[in-house]
Design a protein around this motif. Sequence first.
Motif, short mmCIF file in Angstrom:
data_model
loop_
_atom_site.label_atom_id
_atom_site.label_comp_id
_atom_site.label_asym_id
_atom_site.label_seq_id
_atom_site.Cartn_x
_atom_site.Cartn_y
_atom_site.Cartn_z
N PRO A 164 1.22 -6.82 35.31
CA PRO A 164 2.59 -7.04 34.69
C PRO A 164 3.03 -8.06 33.77
O PRO A 164 3.70 -7.93 32.87
CB PRO A 164 3.56 -6.88 36.06
CG PRO A 164 2.50 -6.14 36.99
CD PRO A 164 1.26 -6.64 36.50
N GLN A 165 2.35 -9.15 34.19
CA GLN A 165 2.34 -10.28 33.67
C GLN A 165 1.72 -10.47 32.17
O GLN A 165 2.31 -10.86 31.19
CB GLN A 165 1.85 -11.63 34.28
CG GLN A 165 2.33 -12.88 33.81
CD GLN A 165 3.74 -13.34 33.43
OE1 GLN A 165 4.52 -13.12 34.31
NE2 GLN A 165 4.12 -13.67 32.08
N GLU A 167 1.29 -7.80 30.39
CA GLU A 167 2.08 -6.68 29.49
C GLU A 167 3.41 -7.32 29.18
O GLU A 167 3.65 -7.30 27.95
CB GLU A 167 2.37 -5.62 30.44
CG GLU A 167 3.30 -4.37 29.61
CD GLU A 167 3.83 -3.30 30.69
OE1 GLU A 167 4.99 -2.64 30.38
OE2 GLU A 167 2.97 -3.04 31.48
N LYS A 168 4.08 -8.33 30.03
CA LYS A 168 5.30 -8.92 29.62
C LYS A 168 5.11 -10.06 28.66
O LYS A 168 5.71 -10.06 27.44
CB LYS A 168 6.01 -9.49 30.79
CG LYS A 168 7.18 -10.26 30.78
CD LYS A 168 7.64 -11.19 31.78
CE LYS A 168 8.71 -11.91 31.56
NZ LYS A 168 9.26 -12.59 32.72
N THR A 169 4.12 -10.84 28.60
CA THR A 169 3.59 -11.77 27.78
C THR A 169 3.11 -10.96 26.38
O THR A 169 3.73 -11.66 25.16
CB THR A 169 2.37 -12.60 28.12
OG1 THR A 169 2.69 -13.13 29.17
CG2 THR A 169 2.03 -13.61 27.17
N ARG A 171 4.37 -8.17 25.18
CA ARG A 171 5.60 -7.67 24.65
C ARG A 171 6.37 -8.74 23.99
O ARG A 171 7.10 -8.50 22.67
CB ARG A 171 6.48 -6.93 25.63
CG ARG A 171 7.88 -6.18 25.36
CD ARG A 171 8.61 -5.72 26.41
NE ARG A 171 9.78 -4.93 25.51
CZ ARG A 171 9.57 -3.66 25.22
NH1 ARG A 171 8.61 -2.94 25.18
NH2 ARG A 171 10.46 -3.03 24.68
N GLN A 172 6.73 -9.88 24.75
CA GLN A 172 7.46 -11.01 24.17
C GLN A 172 6.77 -11.62 22.94
O GLN A 172 7.51 -12.26 22.21
CB GLN A 172 7.52 -12.17 25.29
CG GLN A 172 8.30 -11.85 26.38
CD GLN A 172 8.24 -12.95 27.48
OE1 GLN A 172 7.34 -13.53 27.60
NE2 GLN A 172 9.19 -12.77 28.50
#
Length: 271
Positions: A164-165, A167-169, A171-172
């Motif tokens: 999750p982290q 993926e989030k990074t 995307r940002q």
Amino acid sequence: MNFKSRKLWMIGGLGLALGGCATKVVPVKYNLGLSRAEYRDYAKAGANICNAEPRTVEKELGSVNKLLTDFLSSTEQVKNPQSVDHGRALETLKEAEGSLGKVLDVYQTNLGAVRKCDFAKSKTLSELAQKGTELLEQSRARMTEGAQLSALREAQRKWEEGVPQREKTARQTWCAKEPEVGNTDLYYARKFADGRTEWLFCDGHIVQSGTQGGEPTLVAPEGLSARDRRKVKPPRYIEAANGYPVEEMDKQPTGIAEPSPPAHSSSAGGN
């Protein structure tokens, strides 16, 4: 016999008696799953296995051989996740961690010592010792496999926790704040140990492929309006996914020597 001689004789006899008690070897009982073995740790007790009754030694070697045979049989499918016995194999190896190794160490010492005994020349003991040596080597190898699999499972667990982290990074880093639907900007791709692969796009679309490969499929995000759906051209997403560099995928470890997931970068995609 004078008093002094008699006293020395009594002390000597007592010493022999105490020495005999000190070298008495207490049987060790070991259970693994439904299997059980009984043996003696002669070296730890300071005893010579050659002084034991041959039939006792035969029984002990046969007992440990049976245990190891059962252990190898019950863990045979440990590398085959598709087998119905895979779960039982993992459970048995986990149970054996930290305990069976000690049994193997004692057994190796006993096998080395028993070969020096006169009674070891008998056919029964010779066959038991030879079989024991083979089972010992095979069991050590299986234990090593178990340790490697434990390390792999832990690495896979940590990978899943970090998805999750990562993926989030990604995307940002690679997506606009308000991505346009239909724009095939691809920001992250991951591949699971079972072969499943997912390519994630900034507009919420995902391209997926199954464990057996086959043609990738496009999965649309929920709540997509009819107007936005008309903007989506599935072949373009599939093309972007196919063009994503394999070396940049976030891969779940499939072996203990698997390197850490590589840093992500912008990749195939675009309008």
